[in-house]
Design a protein around this motif. Structure first.
Motif, short mmCIF file in Angstrom:
data_model
loop_
_atom_site.label_atom_id
_atom_site.label_comp_id
_atom_site.label_asym_id
_atom_site.label_seq_id
_atom_site.Cartn_x
_atom_site.Cartn_y
_atom_site.Cartn_z
N ALA A 241 -26.49 -4.35 -6.79
CA ALA A 241 -25.21 -3.95 -6.27
C ALA A 241 -24.10 -4.18 -7.16
CB ALA A 241 -24.84 -5.22 -5.09
N PRO A 242 -23.98 -5.04 -8.22
CA PRO A 242 -23.11 -4.81 -9.34
C PRO A 242 -23.04 -3.54 -9.60
CG PRO A 242 -24.22 -7.02 -9.36
CD PRO A 242 -24.92 -6.19 -8.36
N GLU A 243 -24.07 -2.79 -10.40
CA GLU A 243 -24.26 -1.62 -10.78
C GLU A 243 -23.74 -0.66 -9.95
OE1 GLU A 243 -24.88 1.07 -13.75
OE2 GLU A 243 -24.62 -1.05 -13.89
N PHE A 244 -23.99 -0.60 -8.54
CA PHE A 244 -23.40 0.38 -7.52
C PHE A 244 -21.85 0.33 -7.45
CE2 PHE A 244 -27.86 -0.31 -4.93
CZ PHE A 244 -28.21 0.48 -5.74
N GLN A 245 -21.43 -1.24 -7.61
CA GLN A 245 -20.06 -1.26 -7.63
C GLN A 245 -19.30 -0.69 -8.79
OE1 GLN A 245 -18.66 -5.76 -7.59
NE2 GLN A 245 -16.89 -4.94 -8.41
N ARG A 246 -20.02 -0.97 -9.82
CA ARG A 246 -19.19 -0.30 -11.23
C ARG A 246 -19.36 1.41 -11.06
NH1 ARG A 246 -20.75 2.13 -15.68
NH2 ARG A 246 -23.09 2.34 -15.09
N LEU A 247 -20.18 1.88 -10.72
CA LEU A 247 -20.40 3.36 -10.42
C LEU A 247 -19.58 3.71 -9.32
CD1 LEU A 247 -24.22 3.90 -10.64
CD2 LEU A 247 -22.61 4.52 -12.30
N ASN A 248 -19.32 3.24 -8.28
CA ASN A 248 -18.45 3.46 -7.16
C ASN A 248 -16.91 3.27 -7.67
OD1 ASN A 248 -20.19 4.22 -5.08
ND2 ASN A 248 -20.40 1.88 -4.30
N THR A 249 -16.70 2.53 -8.40
CA THR A 249 -15.28 2.28 -8.86
C THR A 249 -15.05 3.37 -10.05
OG1 THR A 249 -15.49 -0.23 -8.79
CG2 THR A 249 -13.95 0.68 -10.21
N SER A 250 -15.93 3.76 -10.95
CA SER A 250 -15.70 4.75 -11.55
C SER A 250 -15.53 6.13 -11.15
CB SER A 250 -16.67 4.87 -12.77
OG SER A 250 -17.79 5.22 -12.31
N GLN A 251 -16.31 6.38 -10.10
CA GLN A 251 -16.45 7.79 -9.14
C GLN A 251 -15.23 7.66 -8.51
OE1 GLN A 251 -18.57 9.61 -11.06
NE2 GLN A 251 -19.79 10.09 -9.28
N LEU A 252 -14.83 6.61 -7.74
CA LEU A 252 -13.51 6.61 -6.98
C LEU A 252 -12.25 6.91 -7.85
CD1 LEU A 252 -12.48 6.02 -4.21
CD2 LEU A 252 -12.21 3.60 -4.97
N ARG A 253 -12.27 6.25 -8.97
CA ARG A 253 -10.85 6.79 -9.59
C ARG A 253 -11.06 7.95 -10.27
NH1 ARG A 253 -11.29 0.93 -13.26
NH2 ARG A 253 -10.65 -0.38 -11.64
N LEU A 254 -12.07 8.60 -10.59
CA LEU A 254 -12.30 10.00 -11.13
C LEU A 254 -11.88 10.89 -10.14
CD1 LEU A 254 -13.10 11.97 -13.35
CD2 LEU A 254 -15.33 11.89 -12.56
N PHE A 255 -12.51 10.81 -8.87
CA PHE A 255 -12.40 11.80 -7.93
C PHE A 255 -10.94 11.69 -7.03
CE2 PHE A 255 -16.81 12.29 -8.86
CZ PHE A 255 -16.91 13.73 -8.82
N SER A 256 -10.34 10.48 -7.25
CA SER A 256 -9.06 10.31 -6.84
C SER A 256 -8.08 11.15 -7.47
CB SER A 256 -8.75 8.73 -6.39
OG SER A 256 -9.47 8.17 -5.61
#
Length: 356
Positions: A26-41
């Motif tokens: 889960a921590p790695e999923f969170q890290r990836l989701n955070t970076s993807q969310l910022r980039l695609f936002s």
């Protein structure tokens, strides 16, 4: 690797991973989701800004101007919240991911609703691609896809001509179903890959003898203590006395038992997240926002248990204020105090220091 005999229920709930392994990743999923969310936002905000400007040149697209404004505002909100400390946790990031996806899907439905005589295209593209950007339990992504597919069909029925509605109905059902299947399968593959990568990193950053974090882990993470600290950072350097002598007299198995025993005591007192074996006979504990005097009493308690077991460690403690902290200087200070304690130990006991 996870068990390849995965049930449909397991794939839908935990992307084919065992439940406990999904939680570990889960921590790695969170890290990836955070970076993807910022980039695609950011990408979406730029894309919407271009579309908004185009409404001043195209009389047809002017109908979508308010849709672009609302969607941009929501993406800016999501992007801003993703940088706030309050939202930098797993649950909050997942909520922001779903707000972003809901914004994208709503954008597609809104654009289609203004094209009364033409079949929708934007929503179908978004429903197929946007969920592929993030990591979560497949059933939750599936529920979102299903709800927005139903909403798309309802909007099409009430806003479009019968011919366009017929096409949207067919496309919506086909692409919605395909999106459900593809995203479930894709999440299963991607989550397994992330889990495997996390497993490999954990093995690379774990000491095989004591199961503590090792020097690699320390080198990767020690600066984070300064970044997260509000008041101070404390470094505890501990070095085992007499390991070389014990290895020579009773064998390396006895030496390993001593190292494991000391690791257990440090682990019990300071926890797995902050305790490291640096290799050989050295250990480091990193703490943030802790009272220095209380910390000294804690390490003295550990030393007492170790000495009662006929072992001994030399300890150095250094504490620096968080503001403008030099982490390398902090570690050197603790290391220096540890060597001073070690010299004093060998002076007081009269033992040969070369037989460390």
């Amino acid at each position: 690797m996870p068990d390849r005999k995965r049930s449909f229920k397991n794939i839908v709930l935990f992307a084919g991973l065992p439940k406990n392994e999904f939680k570990k990743a889960a921590p790695e999923f969170q890290r990836l989701n955070t970076s993807q969310l910022r980039l695609f936002s950011i990408i979406t905000i730029v894309y919407l800004a271009v579309l908004f400007l185009s409404t001043f040149q195209n009389s047809v697209s002017i109908l979508n101007r308010n849709i672009y404004i609302v969607s941009t505002a929501l993406c800016v909100l999501v992007l801003s919240l993703s940088y706030m400390k309050f939202f930098c946790n797993q649950r909050a990031i997942i909520i922001l991911v779903y707000v972003f996806l809901a914004t994208i899907f709503s954008l597609g439905i809104g654009i289609g609703a203004t094209q009364h005589t033409q079949p929708s295209g934007a929503f179908l593209v978004f429903i197929m691609t946007a969920p592929l950007l993030f990591y979560d339990k497949p059933y939750r992504v599936g529920i979102l896809i299903l709800l927005y597919t139903i909403l798309f069909l309802m909007v099409s029925i009430y806003t479009k001509t019968p011919e366009a509605t017929d096409t949207d109905m067919l496309n919506g059902i086909c692409f919605g179903t395909l999106s459900l299947v593809l995203n479930t399968a894709n999440l299963s593959l991607r989550c397994e890959r992330v889990w495997y990568g996390s497993k490999m990193r954990a093995m690379a950053e774990t000491d095989t003898l004591t199961r503590l974090k090792n020097r690699n882990s320390f080198e990767h993470s020690y600066r984070e203590y300064a970044e997260k600290a509000k008041n101070n950072v404390i470094c505890i350097f501990a070095d085992v006395n007499g390991l070389h002598d014990l290895n020579n007299t009773e064998g390396h198995e006895a030496g390993d038992q001593m190292l494991q025993f000391i690791a257990v005591q440090l682990l019990a007192e300071f926890g797995p997240d902050d305790t490291y074996r640096m290799g050989g006979d050295e250990y480091v504990v990193m703490l943030r926002d802790q009272d220095e005097e209380v910390t000294r009493k804690r390490i003295e308690r550990v030393m007492k248990v170790i000495e009662d077991h006929q072992y001994h460690i030399s300890v150095g403690i250094a504490s620096f204020p968080a503001a403008g902290i030099d982490m390398d200087a902090l570690i050197k200070a603790a290391d220096k105090k540890m060597y001073e304690a070690k010299r004093q130990y060998y002076h007081d006991t009269g033992k040969d220091r070369r037989k460390r």
